[in-house]
Design a protein around this motif. Structure first.
Motif, mmCIF file in Angstrom:
data_model
loop_
_atom_site.group_PDB
_atom_site.id
_atom_site.type_symbol
_atom_site.label_atom_id
_atom_site.label_comp_id
_atom_site.label_asym_id
_atom_site.label_seq_id
_atom_site.Cartn_x
_atom_site.Cartn_y
_atom_site.Cartn_z
ATOM 1 N N HIS A 51 0.917 -1.117 0.048
ATOM 2 C CA HIS A 51 -0.128 0.033 0.095
ATOM 3 C C HIS A 51 0.859 1.310 -0.047
ATOM 4 O O HIS A 51 0.404 2.196 -0.606
ATOM 5 N N ALA A 52 2.035 1.204 0.753
ATOM 6 C CA ALA A 52 2.940 2.334 0.631
ATOM 7 C C ALA A 52 3.686 2.633 -0.533
ATOM 8 O O ALA A 52 3.644 3.774 -1.185
ATOM 9 N N ALA A 53 3.882 1.668 -1.455
ATOM 10 C CA ALA A 53 4.490 1.837 -2.612
ATOM 11 C C ALA A 53 3.273 2.430 -3.633
ATOM 12 O O ALA A 53 3.452 3.121 -4.660
ATOM 13 N N TYR A 54 1.953 1.619 -3.695
ATOM 14 C CA TYR A 54 0.846 2.349 -4.481
ATOM 15 C C TYR A 54 0.489 3.520 -4.319
ATOM 16 O O TYR A 54 0.333 4.437 -5.211
ATOM 17 N N SER A 55 0.495 4.152 -2.867
ATOM 18 C CA SER A 55 0.371 5.450 -2.480
ATOM 19 C C SER A 55 1.357 6.326 -2.987
ATOM 20 O O SER A 55 1.051 7.467 -3.490
ATOM 21 N N THR A 56 2.667 5.882 -3.014
ATOM 22 C CA THR A 56 3.804 6.660 -3.453
ATOM 23 C C THR A 56 3.624 6.790 -4.949
ATOM 24 O O THR A 56 3.880 7.936 -5.462
ATOM 25 N N ILE A 57 3.453 5.881 -5.724
ATOM 26 C CA ILE A 57 3.154 6.021 -7.181
ATOM 27 C C ILE A 57 1.750 6.969 -7.722
ATOM 28 O O ILE A 57 2.231 7.629 -8.605
ATOM 29 N N GLN A 58 0.783 6.765 -6.567
ATOM 30 C CA GLN A 58 -0.267 7.659 -6.798
ATOM 31 C C GLN A 58 -0.018 8.991 -6.772
ATOM 32 O O GLN A 58 -0.242 9.830 -7.422
ATOM 33 N N TYR A 59 0.813 9.456 -5.680
ATOM 34 C CA TYR A 59 1.191 10.579 -5.422
ATOM 35 C C TYR A 59 2.316 11.192 -6.407
ATOM 36 O O TYR A 59 1.979 12.512 -6.775
ATOM 37 N N ARG A 60 3.265 10.476 -7.038
ATOM 38 C CA ARG A 60 3.976 10.816 -7.995
ATOM 39 C C ARG A 60 3.013 11.288 -9.373
ATOM 40 O O ARG A 60 3.445 12.209 -10.035
ATOM 41 N N LEU A 116 -0.021 12.134 -9.444
ATOM 42 C CA LEU A 116 -0.628 13.566 -9.122
ATOM 43 C C LEU A 116 0.544 14.733 -9.250
ATOM 44 O O LEU A 116 -0.019 15.805 -9.346
ATOM 45 N N LEU A 117 1.564 14.506 -8.689
ATOM 46 C CA LEU A 117 2.436 15.582 -8.837
ATOM 47 C C LEU A 117 3.013 16.137 -10.377
ATOM 48 O O LEU A 117 3.177 17.171 -10.789
ATOM 49 N N LYS A 118 2.802 14.933 -11.237
ATOM 50 C CA LYS A 118 3.058 15.162 -12.572
ATOM 51 C C LYS A 118 1.928 15.947 -13.159
ATOM 52 O O LYS A 118 2.149 16.804 -14.274
ATOM 53 N N ILE A 119 0.779 15.865 -12.457
ATOM 54 C CA ILE A 119 -0.569 16.364 -13.221
ATOM 55 C C ILE A 119 -0.369 17.896 -13.027
ATOM 56 O O ILE A 119 -0.534 18.739 -13.627
ATOM 57 N N MET A 120 0.084 18.146 -11.390
ATOM 58 C CA MET A 120 0.257 19.532 -11.263
ATOM 59 C C MET A 120 1.390 19.908 -11.406
ATOM 60 O O MET A 120 1.752 21.310 -11.358
ATOM 61 N N GLU A 121 2.310 19.314 -12.350
ATOM 62 C CA GLU A 121 3.550 19.829 -12.883
ATOM 63 C C GLU A 121 4.645 20.399 -11.886
ATOM 64 O O GLU A 121 5.160 21.436 -11.599
ATOM 65 N N GLU A 122 4.656 19.490 -10.646
ATOM 66 C CA GLU A 122 5.626 19.786 -9.535
ATOM 67 C C GLU A 122 6.662 18.917 -9.516
ATOM 68 O O GLU A 122 6.420 17.725 -10.384
#
Length: 106
Positions: free
Chosen positions: A17-26, A28-34
């Motif tokens: 779950h930690a790996a999945y949430s980190t991938i999901q967070y990355r 989201l950051l790509k969408i927000m261009e951060e």
């Protein structure tokens, strides 16, 4: 199932779950261009908790250690099979020629 196995499975699920949430967070950051500087604190907490659970299970599940002393009563006598006709010992030495000195002199 023992408690160690359950804790081990729980640890692996938490790590997944930690790996999945980190991938999901990355993502989201790509969408927000951060820029990605590291996983969020919740994922780091999950990683440490999953690591502790997995390590605890890995150390407790295998069971007790067996004695390696030759005089121990726990050791069983291991015997060879009675029919020794089919015992073949292969090794890589048959690949090399018998005259190694002749090749070294050339």
């Amino acid at each position: 199932m023992g408690a160690g196995v359950v804790v081990g499975v729980l640890g692996v699920l938490i790590l997944s779950h930690a790996a999945y949430s980190t991938i999901q967070y990355r993502g989201l950051l790509k969408i927000m261009e951060e820029e990605f500087s590291g996983p969020p604190m919740s994922a780091m907490l999950e990683l440490s908790l999953g690591l502790v659970f997995s390590m605890w299970a890995a150390l407790t599940v295998p069971g007790k250690f067996l004695s390696i002393h030759p005089d121990s009563e726990e050791n069983r006598i291991v015997s060879l099979p009675t029919n020794l006709d089919f015992m073949i010992f292969n090794h890589r030495g048959k690949v090399f020629p018998l005259e190694l000195n002749a090749k070294l002199k050339n």
